[in-house]
Design a protein around this motif. Structure first.
Motif, short mmCIF file in Angstrom:
data_model
loop_
_atom_site.label_atom_id
_atom_site.label_comp_id
_atom_site.label_asym_id
_atom_site.label_seq_id
_atom_site.Cartn_x
_atom_site.Cartn_y
_atom_site.Cartn_z
N GLY A 172 0.82 -1.21 0.00
CA GLY A 172 0.00 0.00 0.00
C GLY A 172 0.85 1.25 0.00
O GLY A 172 0.37 2.36 -0.25
N LYS B 54 1.26 9.01 -11.28
CA LYS B 54 0.13 8.16 -10.88
C LYS B 54 0.66 6.78 -10.50
O LYS B 54 1.57 6.26 -11.15
N ARG B 55 0.07 6.20 -9.48
CA ARG B 55 0.55 4.90 -9.01
C ARG B 55 0.26 3.81 -10.02
O ARG B 55 -0.85 3.67 -10.50
N LEU C 64 -2.57 1.10 -9.22
CA LEU C 64 -3.97 1.44 -8.95
C LEU C 64 -4.98 0.95 -9.99
O LEU C 64 -6.10 0.59 -9.61
N ASP D 208 2.88 12.84 -4.64
CA ASP D 208 1.52 12.44 -4.27
C ASP D 208 1.53 11.14 -3.47
O ASP D 208 0.69 10.92 -2.62
N ARG E 76 2.09 12.22 -0.03
CA ARG E 76 0.86 12.79 0.53
C ARG E 76 -0.10 11.69 0.97
O ARG E 76 -0.70 11.75 2.04
N GLN E 77 -0.22 10.66 0.14
CA GLN E 77 -1.10 9.53 0.49
C GLN E 77 -0.68 8.91 1.82
O GLN E 77 -1.51 8.63 2.67
N GLN E 78 0.62 8.67 1.96
CA GLN E 78 1.13 8.05 3.18
C GLN E 78 0.88 8.93 4.39
O GLN E 78 0.54 8.46 5.46
N GLU F 141 -1.48 11.25 4.75
CA GLU F 141 -2.92 11.24 5.06
C GLU F 141 -3.29 9.95 5.78
O GLU F 141 -4.02 9.96 6.78
N GLY F 142 -2.78 8.83 5.25
CA GLY F 142 -3.11 7.53 5.84
C GLY F 142 -2.61 7.41 7.27
O GLY F 142 -3.32 6.95 8.16
N GLN G 99 -4.61 2.66 -1.30
CA GLN G 99 -3.24 2.40 -0.85
C GLN G 99 -3.03 0.89 -0.98
O GLN G 99 -2.71 0.43 -2.07
N CYS G 100 -3.27 0.13 0.09
CA CYS G 100 -3.17 -1.33 -0.10
C CYS G 100 -4.28 -1.79 -1.03
O CYS G 100 -4.14 -2.78 -1.73
N CYS H 179 -5.87 1.71 5.96
CA CYS H 179 -4.75 2.50 5.43
C CYS H 179 -5.02 3.99 5.53
O CYS H 179 -4.13 4.79 5.27
#
Ligand code: FES
Ligand code: FES
Lengths: 723, 158
Positions: free
Chosen positions: A83, A207-208, A211, A622, A625-627, A629-630, B98-99, B135
């Protein structure tokens, strides 16, 4: 600034790679034979700065790459995607040296048969491979050029690479077309890496790459593994902590529909059946009696984990904290047992055939899987193949203690692949937990707002002892490496003392996202706030004033200044809003948070979180940022709701109805500020977690004048208002 | 027990234990792996799918109750992989997962929420979906549902 492009000094072979996880710790332990006391302090100094070696040698491109017919390149990642976005980060790094677009690089999990495997933990996926991935990519590029030079009979220097094409004058060939013609690969030396100033992708929004599969819900996780002839397992474990099997009546289970086999082991009973439902139904028919200690309860565990109780190990001692005459301020903090709650429970598909086994696993630590199953089934480690899958979350739970041994034994018993998924209750009761902690802080602050002395006494259960040899406990005395992570006072204060009080809890305790940093930052950064109020100094200023010119404190100071400015720290707040601040230094990343709270219907409501992070070199903004926020949401959850308890020898929590976690309704406005304060990337997954709890507690104090010193904060507040 | 049901528009006949949770029928028998197991007790929403258009948590729904009914799973949310449902489009645009493990449940819940409330506010979303994401993708889920509402409404108008 550190040199991020330095050449590797030492390497490791393919075999050594699998075993590398934890080698830093093992090496450290070897050193510890030389003494105690002062040496422990030295070790603590070293480990708090510990780097995990990540260089590569003996380059064999097949262990890393496949050049595909459609002129894409497959990179086999030694790290698992849980993730954190590591596949995207790796593709970006490889693209820099491979001269092809990120989209043309497919990243898959390596497995022990076709590539290299490494441990996925400690937020080091990017930092530990920042150089390595570029090196192997650059070596592949140079290797392709060398092969082309032979084919065309021209010097390597006359060949250039761009967009997956090799060009020399009017000659042109794609990587794929060249690779097709190579019968014997000749590998070049690793070339010098391109300087970061030439980066095309790193640092830009990407972009990941994982995803699309995730949004289309493709079968990529451990739980999705399906093999021909696969059958299903279910296991009965003790519902009590450290319970042992006394007797069992499996007759009902044997006659249950669809049952193929019952496997009775010393401490668990497994069932294999034609469907998962049949296996689970049969397990529920087993009548088992357990020996256990019915007197284990949270109250006693809190007594056990209390400063002054257990083995004392001093890990930091500068100046003399007793020499300072001013009045002493004391603060006492507690954090509870924590569960991981990874949404995909432990899952292994084991396929045993002819004294060999393949394990398909959603797991952070392949070396652990391999050795534990080899040992339990008396196999050679090389006969245990590991095929990692995408993980549905881990947070430390998938680093040790898996159900792979059970799956392996069940598969061996029926001679078929067995899919073994833990139930949610087992995930709570039969895994391991974050240990509860107790902290006593003492501080002396002068009239001028200078902190003269700072003491932190931490009592905790260990996190490290299920990952190192048993002798470690005797040598280390206390777990200052993981549970003690973040226990030291990071600020510049002349007289400092940090001590850990060690006791084992009567159940397994181990790592949880952030390890000790979460509890220790809660205590230390709450106490910094208390010192600031005592001295009548603004809490932001007090922190900034105690940063000297050592590199990490310079970064901390800078980040505090940034968040002070961007959060409007010095501007007036709206009516009914409390504002709190905290900062930590974790995995070489600095992370600071400002939290704004309100009290709504008697409950704490987080309305806004501003997170500033300095993760060194930024790969994918980004993704970071995701990490952040999580981590913010997980930390709000742990700060306001989460609390593991034990009564009558049993974990009370069995599922999400009695272990509350955050939901969409808890989501505050979150703003993330990125600051690149170093040329070297550092961890991102864990650092932003730890400032949240103290920042909330400090905000509550700001709003109500009430100092909450125990997690979870909400419960304590409700209790306080009831009294 | 023999069950006849329609899964993602495909008539299917399966022989399963009647009390088996629908989740295992979908995952292990029909081999559609997008619907996930998280808690087994209707608490997390990872197993969300539609039975005759109703959003249900399939871990706690006996397979026999689905007999003769129409099931839609995440694999059937979009017409096909090139024409994604607005929720999936928004999920990619906002980069939600995420995950990713909880996401099919969230997307199913989000698509249902938009059917019932084409113009939700952030608060409607926060109070309308109780799934669990460990997550911490919550802020992006809210953002993506707001965007999906817009994409869906624009699509209708256009
Ligand atoms: S698995 Fe069905 S709600 Fe959690
Ligand atoms: S994305 Fe991992 S649980 Fe939601």
């Amino acid at each position: 600034m550190e040199n991020a492009d330095k050449k590797p000094k030492k390497g490791f072979s393919r075999r050594k790679f699998l075993a590398i996880s934890g080698s830093g710790v093992a090496g450290t332990l070897a050193l510890l034979y030389f003494g105690r006391g002062a040496i422990r302090r030295k070790i603590s100094d070293v480990t708090s700065e510990m780097d995990i070696p990540a260089d590569v040698s003996n380059f064999d491109h097949k262990l890393w790459f496949e050049v595909n017919a459609d002129n894409t390149i497959t990179l086999k990642s030694p790290k698992a995607e849980m993730g954190q976005g590591i596949f995207t980060g790796f593709a970006m790094l490889a693209a820099e040296e491979l001269d092809m677009a990120v989209e043309k690089i497919k990243v898959v999990h390596a497995n022990s048969l076709n590539g290299l495997l490494s441990n996925t933990a400690a937020s080091n996926s990017t930092s530990s491979f920042y150089v390595t991935i570029r090196e192997v990519a650059a070596t592949l590029r140079e290797t392709l050029k060398l092969q082309a030079s032979k084919l065309w009979n021209i010097p390597v220097a006359s060949i250039s690479t761009k967009d997956g094409m090799l060009t020399a004058g009017d000659k042109q060939l794609s990587y794929a077309d060249l690779a097709k013609q190579i019968t014997k690969w000749e590998t070049t030396e690793t070339p010098a890496l391109r300087p970061s100033s030439q980066f095309k992708y790193v640092g830009k929004q990407q972009k990941r790459i994982d995803l699309p599969d995730k949004v289309l819900a493709k079968p990529i996780y451990g739980i999705d593994t399906t093999l021909p002839n696969m059958v299903y397992g279910a296991v009965l474990y003790s519902p009590y902590v450290k319970g042992t099997l006394k007797s069992a009546d499996t007759s009902g289970a044997k006659n249950s529909t669809g049952v193929l086999k019952i496997v009775e082991e010393t401490n668990w009973i497994g069932v294999v059946a034609t469907s998962r439902y049949a296996a689970q139904t049969a397990v529920e028919k087993i009548k088992a009696e357990w020996d256990y200690n019915p007197n284990v309860s949270t109250k006693d565990l809190e007594k056990l984990i209390t400063v002054g109780n257990g083995k004392e190990v001093n890990i930091q001692n500068d100046g003399d904290t007793d020499s300072v005459p001013d009045e002493v301020l004391t603060g006492e903090f507690r954090t509870p047992i924590g569960f991981h709650g990874n949404l995909e429970p432990s899952i292994v598909v084991a396929d045993y055939k002819d004294n060999k086994i393949t394990l398909y696993a959603s797991f952070q630590n392949p070396a652990y899987l391999q050795t534990s199953v080899a040992e339990a089934l008396d196999l050679k480690t090389e006969d245990v193949a590991i095929v990692p899958t995408y993980m549905g979350g881990g947070f430390g739970r998938k680093a040790f203690k898996s159900n792979a041994v059970e799956a392996a034994k069940l598969s061996k018993a029926v001679g078929k692949p067995v899919h073994l998924l833990a139930t949610r209750q087992q995930e709570f009761q039969n895994g391991y937990v974050r240990p509860n902690t107790h902290h006593v802080l003492k501080g002396k602050v002068g009239k001028d707002g200078k902190i003269l002395a700072f003491e932190h006494h931490l009592a905790t259960g260990p996190m490290i002892f299920n990952s190192v040899p048993a002798i470690a406990e005797t040598i280390l005395g206390a777990d200052f490496i993981l549970a003690g992570h973040g226990a030291r006072c990071a600020y510049h204060v002349p007289n400092v003392k940090t001590t850990i009080w060690h006791n084992n809890l009567p159940f397994e305790t181990s790592i949880w996202r952030g390890v000790g940093m979460f509890a220790n930052t809660f205590a230390i950064e709450s106490f910094m706030d208390e010192l600031a109020h005592k001295a009548g100094v603004n809490p932001l200023k007090l922190r900034i004033d105690h940063c000297d010119d050592t590199p990490q404190l310079v970064r901390r100071k800078k980040l505090l200044e940034i968040i002070g400015e961007k959060s409007g720290w010095h501007l007036p707040k709206s009516e009914g809003v409390g504002r709190g601040l905290a900062v930590c230094d974790d995995r070489k990343t600095v992370s600071a948070a400002v939290v704004e709270v309100k009290i709504v219907d008697g409950a704490i409501k987080i309305v806004k979180v501003i997170q500033a992070i300095d993760p060194g070199k930024i790969i994918n903004p980004d993704g970071i940022r995701q990490q952040v926020e999580g981590a913010t949401m997980m930390a709000i959850s742990a700060s306001l709701y989460e609390q593991g308890t034990v009564e009558n020898g049993q974990f009370v929590q069995t599922n999400f109805h009695n272990y509350q976690v955050v939901r969409l309704s808890d989501t505050p406005e979150i703003e993330v500020i990125l600051h690149e304060g170093s040329e070297v990337p550092s961890g991102v997954g864990e650092p932003p977690l730890s400032p949240i709890a103290p920042a909330i507690a400090n905000a509550i104090f700001d709003l109500t004048g009430k100092r909450l010193r125990s997690l979870p904060l909400q419960l304590v507040l409700q209790n306080a208002s009831n009294q | 027990m023999q069950l006849s049901l329609t899964i993602n528009n495909k008539p299917t006949v399966l022989d399963v234990e009647p009390e088996m949770p629908l989740l295992w029928l979908i995952r292990d028998e029909a081999q559609l792996k997008g619907t996930k197991f998280g808690c087994g007790k209707a608490l997390c929403g990872a197993c969300s799918l539609y039975v005759d258009g109703d959003l249900i948590r399939s871990c706690s729904y006996p397979a026999q109750l689905a007999n003769g009914k129409k099931i839609t799973t995440i694999e059937g949310l979009s017409e096909n992989e090139t024409h994604l449902h607005p929720v999936q489009q928004a999920w990619l645009e906002v980069q939600v997962p995420q995950c990713g493990y909880c996401q099919s449940g969230f997307m199913m819940a989000a698509a249902k929420l938009l059917e019932e409330n084409p113009n939700p506010t952030a608060d409607d979303i926060k109070n309308g979906i109780s799934n669990i994401c460990r997550c911490g993708t919550h802020p992006r889920i809210i953002k993506a549902i707001l965007l999906a509402a817009k994409l869906k409404n624009d699509g209708k108008r256009g």
